[in-house]
Design a protein around this motif. Structure first.
Motif, PDB file in Angstrom:
ATOM      1  N   HIS A 489      -9.864 -16.204 -28.428  1.00  0.00           N
ATOM      2  CA  HIS A 489     -10.220 -15.551 -29.128  1.00  0.00           C
ATOM      3  C   HIS A 489     -10.893 -14.582 -27.999  1.00  0.00           C
ATOM      4  CE1 HIS A 489     -14.039 -17.248 -29.137  1.00  0.00           C
ATOM      5  NE2 HIS A 489     -13.398 -18.289 -29.791  1.00  0.00           N
ATOM      6  N   GLY A 490     -11.270 -13.193 -28.302  1.00  0.00           N
ATOM      7  CA  GLY A 490     -12.018 -12.560 -27.537  1.00  0.00           C
ATOM      8  C   GLY A 490     -13.466 -12.587 -27.372  1.00  0.00           C
ATOM      9  N   VAL A 491     -14.587 -11.875 -27.210  1.00  0.00           N
ATOM     10  CA  VAL A 491     -15.287 -12.261 -26.858  1.00  0.00           C
ATOM     11  C   VAL A 491     -16.121 -11.873 -28.264  1.00  0.00           C
ATOM     12  CG1 VAL A 491     -17.863 -11.292 -26.047  1.00  0.00           C
ATOM     13  CG2 VAL A 491     -15.690 -10.445 -24.865  1.00  0.00           C
ATOM     14  N   ARG A 492     -16.193 -13.464 -28.870  1.00  0.00           N
ATOM     15  CA  ARG A 492     -17.902 -13.440 -30.193  1.00  0.00           C
ATOM     16  C   ARG A 492     -18.844 -13.989 -29.965  1.00  0.00           C
ATOM     17  NH1 ARG A 492     -13.985 -18.066 -33.736  1.00  0.00           N
ATOM     18  NH2 ARG A 492     -11.772 -16.592 -33.977  1.00  0.00           N
ATOM     19  N   VAL A 493     -19.522 -12.870 -30.220  1.00  0.00           N
ATOM     20  CA  VAL A 493     -20.571 -12.785 -29.727  1.00  0.00           C
ATOM     21  C   VAL A 493     -21.836 -12.767 -30.739  1.00  0.00           C
ATOM     22  CG1 VAL A 493     -23.058 -10.648 -29.776  1.00  0.00           C
ATOM     23  CG2 VAL A 493     -20.493 -10.464 -28.756  1.00  0.00           C
ATOM     24  N   THR A 494     -22.606 -13.972 -30.648  1.00  0.00           N
ATOM     25  CA  THR A 494     -23.876 -14.290 -31.267  1.00  0.00           C
ATOM     26  C   THR A 494     -25.286 -13.725 -31.047  1.00  0.00           C
ATOM     27  OG1 THR A 494     -23.217 -16.655 -31.077  1.00  0.00           O
ATOM     28  CG2 THR A 494     -25.617 -16.312 -32.079  1.00  0.00           C
ATOM     29  N   THR A 495     -26.124 -12.901 -31.769  1.00  0.00           N
ATOM     30  CA  THR A 495     -27.035 -12.060 -31.544  1.00  0.00           C
ATOM     31  C   THR A 495     -28.288 -12.645 -32.548  1.00  0.00           C
ATOM     32  OG1 THR A 495     -26.790 -11.124 -33.893  1.00  0.00           O
ATOM     33  CG2 THR A 495     -25.726  -9.978 -31.722  1.00  0.00           C
ATOM     34  N   ARG A 496     -29.563 -12.398 -31.030  1.00  0.00           N
ATOM     35  CA  ARG A 496     -30.630 -12.940 -31.813  1.00  0.00           C
ATOM     36  C   ARG A 496     -31.218 -14.178 -31.930  1.00  0.00           C
ATOM     37  NH1 ARG A 496     -33.136  -8.396 -33.569  1.00  0.00           N
ATOM     38  NH2 ARG A 496     -31.820  -6.675 -35.183  1.00  0.00           N
ATOM     39  N   PHE A 497     -30.586 -14.046 -30.208  1.00  0.00           N
ATOM     40  CA  PHE A 497     -30.272 -16.188 -30.035  1.00  0.00           C
ATOM     41  C   PHE A 497     -31.602 -16.460 -29.359  1.00  0.00           C
ATOM     42  CE2 PHE A 497     -28.672 -19.372 -27.505  1.00  0.00           C
ATOM     43  CZ  PHE A 497     -28.939 -20.782 -27.701  1.00  0.00           C
ATOM     44  N   ASP A 498     -31.764 -18.014 -29.679  1.00  0.00           N
ATOM     45  CA  ASP A 498     -33.654 -18.139 -29.022  1.00  0.00           C
ATOM     46  C   ASP A 498     -33.132 -19.278 -28.242  1.00  0.00           C
ATOM     47  OD1 ASP A 498     -35.466 -19.275 -28.844  1.00  0.00           O
ATOM     48  OD2 ASP A 498     -36.221 -18.023 -30.393  1.00  0.00           O
ATOM     49  N   MET A 529     -17.361 -22.995 -18.622  1.00  0.00           N
ATOM     50  CA  MET A 529     -18.070 -22.140 -17.884  1.00  0.00           C
ATOM     51  C   MET A 529     -19.188 -21.643 -18.721  1.00  0.00           C
ATOM     52  SD  MET A 529     -17.162 -19.916 -14.411  1.00  0.00           S
ATOM     53  CE  MET A 529     -16.153 -21.016 -14.515  1.00  0.00           C
ATOM     54  N   ILE A 530     -20.736 -22.053 -18.096  1.00  0.00           N
ATOM     55  CA  ILE A 530     -21.490 -21.337 -18.610  1.00  0.00           C
ATOM     56  C   ILE A 530     -21.949 -20.633 -17.925  1.00  0.00           C
ATOM     57  CG2 ILE A 530     -23.917 -21.540 -20.292  1.00  0.00           C
ATOM     58  CD1 ILE A 530     -21.444 -24.438 -20.065  1.00  0.00           C
ATOM     59  N   ALA A 567     -15.459 -19.224 -21.207  1.00  0.00           N
ATOM     60  CA  ALA A 567     -15.981 -19.072 -20.886  1.00  0.00           C
ATOM     61  C   ALA A 567     -17.848 -18.879 -21.989  1.00  0.00           C
ATOM     62  CB  ALA A 567     -15.619 -17.377 -20.551  1.00  0.00           C
ATOM     63  N   ILE A 568     -18.921 -18.730 -21.462  1.00  0.00           N
ATOM     64  CA  ILE A 568     -20.102 -18.728 -21.917  1.00  0.00           C
ATOM     65  C   ILE A 568     -20.861 -17.808 -21.604  1.00  0.00           C
ATOM     66  CG2 ILE A 568     -21.628 -20.169 -24.055  1.00  0.00           C
ATOM     67  CD1 ILE A 568     -20.170 -22.142 -24.530  1.00  0.00           C
ATOM     68  N   VAL A 569     -21.990 -17.396 -22.069  1.00  0.00           N
ATOM     69  CA  VAL A 569     -22.158 -16.256 -21.076  1.00  0.00           C
ATOM     70  C   VAL A 569     -23.260 -16.082 -22.111  1.00  0.00           C
ATOM     71  CG1 VAL A 569     -22.905 -13.737 -20.317  1.00  0.00           C
ATOM     72  CG2 VAL A 569     -20.466 -15.083 -21.097  1.00  0.00           C
ATOM     73  N   LEU A 570     -25.010 -16.047 -21.740  1.00  0.00           N
ATOM     74  CA  LEU A 570     -26.153 -16.266 -21.954  1.00  0.00           C
ATOM     75  C   LEU A 570     -26.853 -15.540 -21.046  1.00  0.00           C
ATOM     76  CD1 LEU A 570     -26.657 -20.018 -22.063  1.00  0.00           C
ATOM     77  CD2 LEU A 570     -26.344 -19.110 -23.511  1.00  0.00           C
ATOM     78  N   ASP A 571     -26.680 -14.181 -22.085  1.00  0.00           N
ATOM     79  CA  ASP A 571     -27.184 -12.015 -21.231  1.00  0.00           C
ATOM     80  C   ASP A 571     -27.470 -11.556 -22.181  1.00  0.00           C
ATOM     81  OD1 ASP A 571     -27.883 -11.535 -18.684  1.00  0.00           O
ATOM     82  OD2 ASP A 571     -26.622 -10.315 -19.380  1.00  0.00           O
ATOM     83  N   ASP A 572     -28.410 -10.378 -21.995  1.00  0.00           N
ATOM     84  CA  ASP A 572     -28.462  -9.605 -22.733  1.00  0.00           C
ATOM     85  C   ASP A 572     -27.932  -8.292 -22.321  1.00  0.00           C
ATOM     86  OD1 ASP A 572     -29.837 -11.005 -24.278  1.00  0.00           O
ATOM     87  OD2 ASP A 572     -31.860 -10.819 -23.430  1.00  0.00           O
ATOM     88  N   SER A 617      -9.198 -18.285 -22.470  1.00  0.00           N
ATOM     89  CA  SER A 617      -8.347 -18.394 -23.492  1.00  0.00           C
ATOM     90  C   SER A 617      -9.482 -17.954 -24.885  1.00  0.00           C
ATOM     91  CB  SER A 617      -7.129 -19.134 -24.239  1.00  0.00           C
ATOM     92  OG  SER A 617      -8.216 -20.309 -24.340  1.00  0.00           O
ATOM     93  N   ARG A 618     -11.151 -17.655 -24.489  1.00  0.00           N
ATOM     94  CA  ARG A 618     -11.772 -18.022 -25.255  1.00  0.00           C
ATOM     95  C   ARG A 618     -13.055 -17.230 -24.500  1.00  0.00           C
ATOM     96  NH1 ARG A 618     -12.156 -22.925 -29.345  1.00  0.00           N
ATOM     97  NH2 ARG A 618     -10.370 -22.514 -30.649  1.00  0.00           N
ATOM     98  N   VAL A 619     -13.597 -15.989 -25.374  1.00  0.00           N
ATOM     99  CA  VAL A 619     -15.778 -16.036 -24.775  1.00  0.00           C
ATOM    100  C   VAL A 619     -16.378 -15.754 -25.916  1.00  0.00           C
ATOM    101  CG1 VAL A 619     -16.357 -14.256 -23.059  1.00  0.00           C
ATOM    102  CG2 VAL A 619     -14.478 -14.058 -23.143  1.00  0.00           C
ATOM    103  N   LEU A 620     -17.435 -16.831 -24.865  1.00  0.00           N
ATOM    104  CA  LEU A 620     -18.586 -16.858 -26.189  1.00  0.00           C
ATOM    105  C   LEU A 620     -19.754 -16.326 -25.955  1.00  0.00           C
ATOM    106  CD1 LEU A 620     -16.489 -19.254 -26.981  1.00  0.00           C
ATOM    107  CD2 LEU A 620     -18.165 -19.905 -28.460  1.00  0.00           C
ATOM    108  N   TRP A 621     -20.593 -15.159 -26.210  1.00  0.00           N
ATOM    109  CA  TRP A 621     -21.346 -14.543 -25.813  1.00  0.00           C
ATOM    110  C   TRP A 621     -22.312 -14.826 -26.459  1.00  0.00           C
ATOM    111  CZ3 TRP A 621     -20.141 -10.632 -21.794  1.00  0.00           C
ATOM    112  CH2 TRP A 621     -22.322  -9.982 -21.625  1.00  0.00           C
ATOM    113  N   PHE A 622     -23.833 -15.101 -26.166  1.00  0.00           N
ATOM    114  CA  PHE A 622     -24.973 -15.288 -26.853  1.00  0.00           C
ATOM    115  C   PHE A 622     -26.329 -14.271 -26.666  1.00  0.00           C
ATOM    116  CE2 PHE A 622     -23.264 -19.824 -27.573  1.00  0.00           C
ATOM    117  CZ  PHE A 622     -22.938 -19.631 -28.240  1.00  0.00           C
TER     118      PHE A 622
END
Length: 631
Positions: A489-498, A529-530, A567-572, A617-622
């Motif tokens: 999948h493309g970018v899946r976003v998790t919002t308001r992540f603490d 990769m985080i 790819a896992i991204v922790l950024d605003d 193949s996948r990107v997760l964004w927090f």
């Protein structure tokens, strides 16, 4: 009559810029190439000119359309059809032997390019490294360019080492073995290339950026401070010494420091006190720091823009009184710091670039001209990351070689979409407006490597969506070579992540993605990769994350050139806060259409693009925010 025509032309240009920005480019005509000194006229902050939609329009409209009197490049490479055919035949054999992947038609255009000045817009995952290696093989083996007249430049020691390994492996198949020493001479970082020249021309042996209590490592210096490293104790100690000396010797410096720090006016007692090292808040910086470190950081930034710090006229800059006082104190400190470096027989990379640029621009010695031979034919990777200071040095190097009838050439390989080092002075504008800096008798050849061999179509599409609001960019499209899969999948976003509160959730997600990556038919070297913009989130994560093969954490800047199945991204995805002082320095340099803040807003989106395009193949964004800018 002349003034009337000038006013008419100015008014017409303004109208066309407002209503037809692309058309207005045709009215610019030949531009005077940037020189070693900043332009004195005020920068016109117009809206950025829209990029052309095709390579042909970019060449015909964006760059000068008539030969420049200051042209550096003229003659094409004299490649015969038989030489090209021999190259193609041997490449087919190398592909059959499993040495390399078969080049695509667009990659072949780069390998066999004939123009003396060529720009390669190489997108993320476009296979540019292998293509660059084959270009070197073509120049050395088929065009018979002497190795001592060719240099390949990349930005980091790691990328140089990878290029050397690939070159040695490929040239071995061509039965042209390359020794380790010859590989180091051929492939260099900018700073190691400069160091070699400075050693011979300036007698330099020690660099401030490498100052430490540890013995020097090898003959290949690298400016670690550009990669985000912090000052070490030895470097900080020298800054403090210069600060204290300046405080003792300069009444004006004492007065300005006391004003900046909110201290009582200085008395007859001129010995520095601990109060002088209290953290100072410079608007736009991420955190308060002692003045000597801030002076050093802002002076280095100014020099990277091609500005001579001592020549700055603070009264002419558009900045606050507080920033003006800071600049004046910084200039006094910088003079004292320079004296101290000279006493210790040290020099900064910035100073060496500036001195050599000046010598080349004025009247260089025959010895200096002779030392330029390795820079006759240049291939520069990650060109979008160069600063005006480096561009000015390169310009003078190649101009002198042209005057010596050496027939210089420059192939600039990069991707303005991945320009993410604006905080250290780089700008994609130098790559986009290449011909203004490196003019030729005809416009530079422009080639595109637009196929992404790394990421799936949904990831490529989401990456390009992030760039929609970037103002300074080359208009292009990329095509994913991979096919989409049901599991990806493309970018899946998790919002308001603490992160602190939801760390267990993130750890479980990382493990789930690791299992997914391990079940793929083709295993990537890195499974997950985080990434984050800064180190704070990564430190929190690493304290709980068990070391497992295939899982990597790094900043987004250090992830460039890497890839992972997930790819896992922790950024605003937010730009840096406004920086009035750097806006003033940007304008003073005279090199940019954008302000520093505008450039940073674009860069935040490009940084998000770099992060997303690490995924296969996948990107997760927090994110802590309600949404990610651009998604």
């Amino acid at each position: 009559m002349t003034s009337i025509l000038a006013r008419y032309r100015q008014q017409l240009t303004k109208t066309l810029t407002d209503w037809f920005p692309r058309t207005s480019l045709y009215l610019k005509g030949p531009e005077t190439p940037p020189t070693g000194q900043p332009q004195k006229k005020t920068r016109q902050r117009k809206a950025p000119v829209a990029a052309a939609t095709t390579v042909e329009r970019l060449q015909g409209a964006q760059e000068q359309t008539t030969p420049s009197p200051a042209a550096i490049y003229s003659s094409d490479f004299r490649a015969k059809r038989a030489q090209e055919q021999r190259m193609r035949t041997r490449v087919e054999q190398a592909v059959a032997a499993g040495v390399i992947q078969a080049p695509s038609p667009e990659q072949w255009k780069m390998i066999l390019a004939k123009a003396p000045a060529t720009r390669i817009f190489a997108g993320a995952g476009s296979g540019k490294t292998t293509t660059l290696v084959l270009r070197v093989v073509f120049l050395l083996y088929y065009l018979e360019i002497p190795q001592e007249r060719l240099t390949v430049i990349s930005f980091t020691k790691a990328s140089c080492e990878e290029l050397r390994r690939q070159l040695q492996r490929v040239l071995a198949f061509w039965e042209q073995p390359l020794t380790d020493e010859a590989a180091r001479e051929l492939v260099r970082t900018f700073h190691s290339a400069l160091a070699q020249l400075a050693r011979k021309e300036l007698g330099v042996t020690q660099w401030f950026e490498q100052l430490s209590g540890q013995p020097a490592q090898g003959d290949e210096p690298e400016n670690g401070l550009l990669a985000g490293a912090t000052l070490n104790d030895d470097q900080r100690g020298l800054l403090l010494e210069a600060y204290a000396d300046c405080y003792r010797q300069e009444p004006g410096f004492r007065r300005r420091v006391h004003l900046l720090l909110g201290l009582e006016p200085p008395t007859e007692e001129i010995e520095p006190s601990p109060d002088l090292l209290q953290p100072f808040v410079l608007i736009g910086e991420r955190q308060p720091s002692p003045l000597p470190e801030l002076f050093y950081g802002q002076a280095c930034f100014a020099e990277a823009l091609g500005i001579r710090v001592g020549s700055l006229k603070s009264a002419q800059l558009e900045c606050s009184t507080r920033d003006r006082i800071f600049l004046e104190a910084m200039q006094q400190f910088w003079r004292q710091f320079g004296k101290l470096l000279k006493e210790r027989r040290l020099i900064t990379f910035n100073s060496a670039f500036a001195i050599l640029t000046d010598r080349l621009q004025k009247k260089p010695s025959r010895a200096l001209i002779g030392r330029l031979e390795p820079f006759t034919h240049l291939l520069i990777d990650e060109f979008q990351d160069i600063s005006p200071q480096i561009a000015l040095w390169l310009q003078q190097v190649q101009r002198r070689l042209a005057e010596e009838k050496a027939g210089p050439s420059l192939m600039a390989i990069g991707d303005d979409w991945q320009s993410i080092y604006g905080w250290r002075g780089s700008s994609p504008e130098l790559f986009i407006h290449f011909d203004r800096w490196f003019p030729g008798s005809t416009p530079s050849q422009v080639l595109m490597l637009g196929t992404n061999y790394r990421s799936s179509p949904p990831i490529v599409a989401d990456g390009e969506r992030l760039l929609a609001k970037v103002r300074q960019k080359q208009d292009k499209r990329t095509q994913a070579a991979r096919e989409a899969t049901p599991e990806g999948h493309g970018v899946r976003v998790t919002t308001r992540f603490d992160l602190n509160r939801q760390l267990p959730l993130l750890l479980a997600e990382i493990e789930a993605q690791r299992r997914y990556a391990s079940e793929r038919e083709k295993l990537e070297r890195c499974a997950v990769m985080i990434m984050s913009r800064g180190n704070a989130a990564l430190k929190t994560l690493n304290s709980q994350l068990e070391r497992q093969p295939g899982i990597r954490t790094c900043t987004i800047h250090r992830a460039k050139g890497l890839q992972a199945e997930v790819a896992i991204v922790l950024d605003d995805g937010q730009p840096l806060q406004p920086h009035p002082l750097r806006n003033a320095l940007y304008a003073a340099s005279g090199h940019f259409q954008q302000s520093y803040d505008e450039a940073c807003a674009d860069e935040a989106l490009r940084l998000s693009y770099v992060a997303v395009t690490r995924g296969v193949s996948r990107v997760l964004w927090f994110t802590r925010q309600a949404q990610v800018a651009g998604l």
